[in-house]
Design a protein around this motif. Structure first.
Motif, mmCIF file in Angstrom:
data_model
loop_
_atom_site.group_PDB
_atom_site.id
_atom_site.type_symbol
_atom_site.label_atom_id
_atom_site.label_comp_id
_atom_site.label_asym_id
_atom_site.label_seq_id
_atom_site.Cartn_x
_atom_site.Cartn_y
_atom_site.Cartn_z
ATOM 1 N N PRO A 1 -23.535 5.988 11.985
ATOM 2 C CA PRO A 1 -22.777 5.363 13.135
ATOM 3 C C PRO A 1 -23.462 5.481 14.411
ATOM 4 O O PRO A 1 -23.687 4.808 15.281
ATOM 5 C CB PRO A 1 -21.238 5.736 12.487
ATOM 6 N N TYR A 2 -24.238 6.193 13.462
ATOM 7 C CA TYR A 2 -25.168 6.786 15.100
ATOM 8 C C TYR A 2 -26.153 5.912 15.697
ATOM 9 O O TYR A 2 -26.567 5.350 17.174
ATOM 10 C CB TYR A 2 -25.770 8.352 15.054
ATOM 11 N N ALA A 3 -26.740 5.357 14.592
ATOM 12 C CA ALA A 3 -27.850 4.344 15.626
ATOM 13 C C ALA A 3 -27.081 2.326 15.909
ATOM 14 O O ALA A 3 -27.203 2.739 17.484
ATOM 15 C CB ALA A 3 -28.992 4.182 13.617
ATOM 16 N N TYR A 4 -26.049 2.621 15.226
ATOM 17 C CA TYR A 4 -24.948 1.564 16.037
ATOM 18 C C TYR A 4 -24.422 1.777 17.818
ATOM 19 O O TYR A 4 -24.242 1.275 18.690
ATOM 20 C CB TYR A 4 -23.480 2.096 15.380
ATOM 21 N N TYR A 5 -24.400 3.563 17.779
ATOM 22 C CA TYR A 5 -23.614 4.281 18.819
ATOM 23 C C TYR A 5 -24.915 4.336 19.830
ATOM 24 O O TYR A 5 -25.062 3.965 21.067
ATOM 25 C CB TYR A 5 -22.972 5.711 18.838
ATOM 26 N N ALA A 6 -26.692 4.512 19.285
ATOM 27 C CA ALA A 6 -27.678 4.088 20.655
ATOM 28 C C ALA A 6 -27.755 3.211 21.318
ATOM 29 O O ALA A 6 -27.836 2.789 21.511
ATOM 30 C CB ALA A 6 -28.558 4.583 19.389
ATOM 31 N N GLU A 7 -27.162 2.063 20.126
ATOM 32 C CA GLU A 7 -27.261 0.380 20.583
ATOM 33 C C GLU A 7 -25.973 0.146 21.445
ATOM 34 O O GLU A 7 -26.439 0.144 23.092
ATOM 35 C CB GLU A 7 -27.073 -0.433 19.591
ATOM 36 N N LEU A 8 -25.005 0.758 21.714
ATOM 37 C CA LEU A 8 -24.276 0.784 22.331
ATOM 38 C C LEU A 8 -24.113 1.190 23.599
ATOM 39 O O LEU A 8 -23.718 1.052 24.769
ATOM 40 C CB LEU A 8 -22.624 1.361 21.680
ATOM 41 N N HIS A 9 -25.324 2.612 23.629
ATOM 42 C CA HIS A 9 -25.835 3.473 25.082
ATOM 43 C C HIS A 9 -26.384 2.295 25.138
ATOM 44 O O HIS A 9 -26.675 2.987 26.916
ATOM 45 C CB HIS A 9 -25.791 4.978 24.500
ATOM 46 N N GLN A 10 -26.658 1.318 25.208
ATOM 47 C CA GLN A 10 -27.991 0.967 25.596
ATOM 48 C C GLN A 10 -26.868 -0.317 26.126
ATOM 49 O O GLN A 10 -27.581 -1.139 27.823
ATOM 50 C CB GLN A 10 -28.789 -0.224 25.537
ATOM 51 N N ARG A 11 -25.367 -0.024 26.409
ATOM 52 C CA ARG A 11 -24.977 -1.902 27.117
ATOM 53 C C ARG A 11 -23.760 -0.659 27.598
ATOM 54 O O ARG A 11 -22.512 -1.374 27.868
ATOM 55 C CB ARG A 11 -24.678 -1.991 26.364
ATOM 56 N N MET B 1 -27.895 -6.054 17.899
ATOM 57 C CA MET B 1 -26.185 -6.326 17.691
ATOM 58 C C MET B 1 -26.366 -7.501 19.433
ATOM 59 O O MET B 1 -26.753 -7.118 19.975
ATOM 60 C CB MET B 1 -26.106 -4.986 17.901
ATOM 61 N N SER B 2 -25.424 -8.072 19.067
ATOM 62 C CA SER B 2 -25.147 -9.286 19.822
ATOM 63 C C SER B 2 -23.783 -8.329 20.436
ATOM 64 O O SER B 2 -23.735 -7.545 20.848
ATOM 65 C CB SER B 2 -24.883 -10.507 19.030
ATOM 66 N N ALA B 3 -22.041 -9.727 20.467
ATOM 67 C CA ALA B 3 -20.956 -9.080 20.595
ATOM 68 C C ALA B 3 -20.919 -7.932 20.083
ATOM 69 O O ALA B 3 -21.151 -7.827 19.175
ATOM 70 C CB ALA B 3 -20.087 -9.528 20.363
ATOM 71 N N VAL B 4 -20.526 -6.340 20.690
ATOM 72 C CA VAL B 4 -19.522 -5.356 20.103
ATOM 73 C C VAL B 4 -18.211 -5.355 19.200
ATOM 74 O O VAL B 4 -17.580 -6.447 20.144
ATOM 75 C CB VAL B 4 -19.607 -4.370 21.107
ATOM 76 N N SER B 5 -18.875 -5.229 17.905
ATOM 77 C CA SER B 5 -17.921 -5.576 17.120
ATOM 78 C C SER B 5 -17.283 -4.435 16.323
ATOM 79 O O SER B 5 -18.242 -3.073 15.489
ATOM 80 C CB SER B 5 -18.385 -6.778 16.102
ATOM 81 N N LEU B 6 -15.691 -3.856 16.219
ATOM 82 C CA LEU B 6 -15.587 -2.859 14.890
ATOM 83 C C LEU B 6 -15.573 -3.484 13.753
ATOM 84 O O LEU B 6 -16.050 -2.177 13.191
ATOM 85 C CB LEU B 6 -14.421 -2.646 15.390
ATOM 86 N N LYS B 7 -15.714 -4.331 13.403
ATOM 87 C CA LYS B 7 -15.927 -5.245 12.259
ATOM 88 C C LYS B 7 -17.512 -4.303 11.341
ATOM 89 O O LYS B 7 -17.964 -4.522 10.162
ATOM 90 C CB LYS B 7 -15.240 -6.271 11.991
ATOM 91 N N ALA B 8 -18.155 -4.557 12.832
ATOM 92 C CA ALA B 8 -19.878 -4.567 11.896
ATOM 93 C C ALA B 8 -19.504 -3.270 12.217
ATOM 94 O O ALA B 8 -20.529 -3.206 10.557
ATOM 95 C CB ALA B 8 -20.560 -5.187 13.124
ATOM 96 N N LEU B 9 -19.355 -2.744 12.889
ATOM 97 C CA LEU B 9 -19.763 -0.501 13.036
ATOM 98 C C LEU B 9 -18.931 -0.483 11.454
ATOM 99 O O LEU B 9 -19.810 0.421 10.553
ATOM 100 C CB LEU B 9 -18.447 -0.375 13.913
ATOM 101 N N GLN B 10 -17.868 -1.344 11.224
ATOM 102 C CA GLN B 10 -17.334 -1.087 9.797
ATOM 103 C C GLN B 10 -17.700 -1.086 8.083
ATOM 104 O O GLN B 10 -17.942 -0.936 7.386
ATOM 105 C CB GLN B 10 -15.845 -1.384 10.008
ATOM 106 N N SER B 11 -18.917 -1.683 8.523
ATOM 107 C CA SER B 11 -19.929 -2.309 7.446
ATOM 108 C C SER B 11 -20.632 -1.675 6.585
ATOM 109 O O SER B 11 -20.864 -0.309 7.542
ATOM 110 C CB SER B 11 -20.802 -3.144 7.640
ATOM 111 N N LYS B 12 -20.743 -1.461 5.355
ATOM 112 C CA LYS B 12 -21.666 -0.348 4.883
ATOM 113 C C LYS B 12 -22.649 0.277 5.210
ATOM 114 O O LYS B 12 -22.807 1.181 4.842
ATOM 115 C CB LYS B 12 -22.076 -1.256 3.377
#
Ligand code: HEM
Length: 400
Positions: A18-28, A1-12
Motif C-alpha cells: 500500500p505504501y507505493a499507492y500512498y506515494a502516488e497519492l502524495h503527489q496529488r 494511477m487515474s482517479a483515486v479509488s479505494l477499490k484499486a487499493l484493495q486489489s491484490k
C-alpha cells in the motif's frame, strides 16, 4: 494511477504494497474525492497536516448512532453494533468526553508505570516457553499475541487461563473494521463473538463488584452508574480488549521483522525504535469519520453527511512531513507519527503500548541474540490491523 479509488487499493498487488499507492497519492495534494458507490466512502484524506487537522476538528465525528440511523436502517439487528455503540469507538462530543474522563482517571500514567515490572515478568515467562521449543516456533502465536493479551488481562484482571479464549473472538470483531469487512458472514461471526464476550465480561464484572481487586475492572465497577452505565461498562471492556491487543500484536510482529533485517538497530534507543516502527508499519491504516457540516479538508469540499476515510498509514509516509519516508530511521527529528490517532480520540493505550515495546524488544533479543526467521515471512495483505498472521522463527538461529 487515474482517479483515486479505494477499490484499486484493495486489489491484490496494492494490498501487498500500500505504501507505493500512498506515494502516488502524495503527489496529488492531501485529500481526494472517492466514488461513493464504488468505494463505499465519499472522501479520502492522506496528507499528514490534513489528517491531523481533521482528527482535531469537531466537524468530523466518529460513526455514531445518529449516522447509522440515517444510513443503515437495520444496524440494530447486529449484536456487535448494538453493543459497541455504547463504547468510546462510537460516541462523540459530551458523551465521549464523560467516558474518556473516567478512563483517563483510572488509566493513569502511574498505573502504566506500575505495570512495567509485570510487563517484564510476562515477557520473561513467554521467553522461557520459547526457550523450551524444539525447532521453529510461530512468534505470533507464542509471543506477539500472548504478551499484549496477558498485559491487558493483567490490567483488567482477566484470569490468565481465560486469555487464549479471547483470540478468535477478538479477531472476529476486528474483521468488520477492515475497509470491505462488513460482509454478511463477517457480521454474523462478530455478532456471535460479541454475545460471548458480553456474557463473559458481565460475569467477571459481577464478580469484581463482590470481590474487588487491584485491577482496572475493579476500579471501573466501583464507579457510580450515573458516571458509567452497565451497558457502557461492558461495551468499553469489549472495545478495550479489541483495541488493546490486535494492534500491539502487529507492532511486535512487524517490529521483529524490521529488527532481523537491520541488526544495527539493536544498539539504539528502544523508545525511538518503537516510535519509528509505529510510523513505518502502523498496525491500523485507516480511521473513519463523517462530516456534520459542509466543510473542506485538504482543499477538497466535503458535504454534510459525507463519510471520510482517514488514511493514517499514508499520512505517516507523507514526504512533506517525513523526508525520505520509506527509509526506517529511528533518529528522525520530531518523529510524531499518527499511528495512535490525534485529538479527543487519541489512543488511550499509547503509553502502555510504548512501554510494552520498550520493555519487551530488548529482553527478547538479549535472551535470543541468534533469533532468526525460519523461511520467508511473506507480506501482510490486510490493510486494517496490518501485520503477519504467522511468523516462523528459530530462537537459536539454527534449525533444530
Ligand atoms: C500498537 C498499538 C496500538 C495502536 C496502533 C492503536 C491505535 C489507536 C488509534 C489509531 C486510535 C484512534 C481511533 C480513532 O480516532 O478513531 C486508538 C484509540 C483507542 N485505543 Fe489504541 N492503539 C494501540 C494500542 C492500544 C492499547 C494497548 C489499548 C488499551 C489498553 C488501546 C485502547 C484504545 C482505546 C480505548 C481507544 C479509543 C479512545 C477514544 O475513542 O477516546 N489501544 N488506538
Amino acid at each position: 494511477m487515474s482517479a483515486v479509488s479505494l477499490k484499486a487499493l484493495q486489489s491484490k498487488d496494492w494490498r501487498r504494497d500500500p505504501y507505493a499507492y500512498y506515494a502516488e497519492l502524495h503527489q496529488r495534494g492531501e485529500a481526494a474525492r472517492l466514488d461513493a458507490v464504488r468505494d463505499g466512502y465519499d472522501v479520502i484524506v492522506y496528507g499528514y497536516d490534513a489528517v491531523e487537522r481533521l482528527l482535531k476538528d469537531p466537524a468530523f465525528r466518529l460513526m455514531d448512532t445518529g449516522y447509522m440511523d440515517a444510513h443503515a436502517s437495520r444496524w440494530r439487528d447486529h449484536t456487535v453494533l448494538r453493543i459497541l455503540k455504547d463504547s468510546v469507538f462510537f460516541v462523540n462530543g459530551a458523551v465521549h468526553a464523560r467516558m474518556r474522563r473516567l478512563f483517563n482517571a483510572v488509566f493513569t500514567p502511574r498505573r502504566v508505570a506500575a505495570l512495567e515490572p509485570a510487563i517484564a515478568r510476562l515477557t520473561d515467562q513467554l521467553l522461557d516457553r520459547l526457550a523450551a521449543a524444539r525447532g521453529p516456533v510461530d512468534f505470533m502465536a507464542e509471543f506477539a499475541f500472548p504478551l499484549p493479551s496477558n498485559v491487558i488481562g493483567e490490567l483488567l484482571g482477566v484470569p490468565e487461563e481465560d486469555r487464549a479464549w479471547f483470540r478468535p473472538r477478538v479477531r472476529a470483531i476486528g474483521e468488520i473494521f477492515e475497509l470491505d469487512g462488513s460482509t454478511w458472514p463477517n457480521m454474523r461471526a462478530a455478532d456471535a463473538a460479541t454475545g460471548e464476550l458480553l456474557e463473559y465480561f458481565a460475569a467477571l464484572a459481577a464478580r469484581r463488584r463482590v470481590e474487588p481487586g487491584d485491577d482496572l475492572l475493579s476500579a471501573l465497577v466501583a464507579l457510580d452508574r450515573e458516571q458509567l452505565t452497565d451497558a457502557e461498562l461492558l461495551a468499553n471492556l469489549i472495545a478495550l480488549f479489541n483495541a488493546g491487543f490486535v494492534t500491539t500484536t502487529h507492532l511486535f510482529g512487524c517490529g521483529l521483522v524490521i529488527l532481523l533485517e537491520r541488526p544495527d538497530l539493536r544498539d539504539g534507543d528502544w523508545s525511538a525504535f518503537v516510535e519509528e516502527a509505529l510510523r513505518f508499519a502502523p498496525p491500523t491504516h485507516f480511521l473513519i469519520r463523517y462530516a456534520t457540516e459542509d466543510t473542506e479538508i485538504g482543499g477538497v469540499p466535503v458535504a454534510r453527511g459525507n463519510s471520510v476515510v482517514v488514511a493514517i498509514g499514508a499520512a505517516n509516509r507523507d514526504p512533506r512531513r517525513f523526508p525520505d519516508p520509506d527509509t526506517f530511521d529511528p533518529a528522525r527529528p520530531e518523529n510524531r507519527p499518527l499511528s495512535f490517532g490525534a485529538g479527543p480520540h487519541f489512543c488511550l493505550g499509547a503509553a502502555l503500548t510504548r512501554a510494552e515495546g520498550r520493555v519487551a524488544f530488548p529482553r527478547l533479543l538479549d535472551r535470543f541474540p541468534d533469533l532468526a526467521l525460519h523461511g520467508d515471512p511473506g507480506v501482510p495483505t490486510r490493510l486494517q490491523f496490518r501485520g503477519y498472521e504467522t511468523l516462523a522463527v528459530t530462537v537459536t538461529g539454527r534449525l533444530a
